[in-house]
Design a protein around this motif. Sequence first.
Motif, PDB file in Angstrom:
ATOM      1  N   LYS A  40      -8.362  -4.477  -0.383  1.00 63.21           N
ATOM      2  CA  LYS A  40      -8.079  -5.431  -1.499  1.00 63.21           C
ATOM      3  C   LYS A  40      -7.107  -6.378  -1.070  1.00 63.21           C
ATOM      4  N   LEU A  77       0.578  -1.360  -0.033  1.00 61.19           N
ATOM      5  CA  LEU A  77      -0.002  -0.001   0.121  1.00 61.19           C
ATOM      6  C   LEU A  77       0.891   1.256   0.107  1.00 61.19           C
ATOM      7  N   GLU A  81      -1.820   5.078  -1.792  1.00 60.78           N
ATOM      8  CA  GLU A  81      -3.296   5.173  -1.870  1.00 60.78           C
ATOM      9  C   GLU A  81      -3.784   4.201  -0.812  1.00 60.78           C
ATOM     10  N   LEU A 101      -3.238  -6.308  -5.160  1.00 60.81           N
ATOM     11  CA  LEU A 101      -2.365  -5.006  -5.036  1.00 60.81           C
ATOM     12  C   LEU A 101      -1.155  -5.612  -5.979  1.00 60.81           C
ATOM     13  N   LYS A 146      -7.226   3.825  -0.860  1.00 65.87           N
ATOM     14  CA  LYS A 146      -8.498   3.416  -1.308  1.00 65.87           C
ATOM     15  C   LYS A 146      -8.371   1.948  -1.636  1.00 65.87           C
ATOM     16  N   HIS A 147      -7.397   1.284  -1.581  1.00 63.13           N
ATOM     17  CA  HIS A 147      -7.274   0.050  -2.083  1.00 63.13           C
ATOM     18  C   HIS A 147      -6.738  -0.960  -0.851  1.00 63.13           C
ATOM     19  N   LYS A 148      -6.911  -0.417   0.472  1.00 60.75           N
ATOM     20  CA  LYS A 148      -6.507  -1.149   1.752  1.00 60.75           C
ATOM     21  C   LYS A 148      -7.381  -2.414   1.830  1.00 60.75           C
ATOM     22  N   LEU A 207      -1.742  -4.910  -9.467  1.00 63.65           N
ATOM     23  CA  LEU A 207      -1.976  -3.289  -9.751  1.00 63.65           C
ATOM     24  C   LEU A 207      -0.569  -2.649  -9.733  1.00 63.65           C
TER      25      LEU A 207
END
Length: 186
Positions: A150, A139, A144, A155, A146-148, A158
Amino acid sequence: MKLNDQEIRAALKIKLQGQSSKPKAIIEELQVCNGNAIADVVALYTEAHCYEIKGSGDKVERVLTQGRYYNSSFRKITLVTTENHLEKALSICPIFWGIMVAVDDGANNLRLRHVRGAKTNPEFCKELALLTLWKSEMLSILDEQKHKRKPRDFLAQLISSNKKKIELSNSICDLLVSRELEKIVC
């Protein structure tokens, strides 16, 4: 004299710390690829360099299985072994792996000699290399939150789609150095 992992590991760490370009940190027993393999020693420079140790009594053939995970996770890999395994090591290790041999000089001094230098690994996989990191570390690369929620696999996919190999390898190394420094402080 039969040389074991512990003796070779101690000599390797001394050798790495004595080089002109010292590693920023050295990690022992680093889990890679979601714990599918454990790298014996990882020296952290600008990139991570994996050292797999096989002592006199170990089965050098195990690097065939372990190597798949190391090849995915590290751009530099070196096998550190003993003379009784050298011929086999040269025949089974990928050409881009470095090979070092541990030799007892007879006076209870362990020397490590390079047989072959490590080259850049063409099998490095950005997505799998990221699985060496904790989710919080991934992370921080994204910067960001906003992906925590996921999963780590998402990750990794991405992040790997947005970074070049060398850039990602450097980021992973920096995060592993930070992890080691936090251990020292705590």
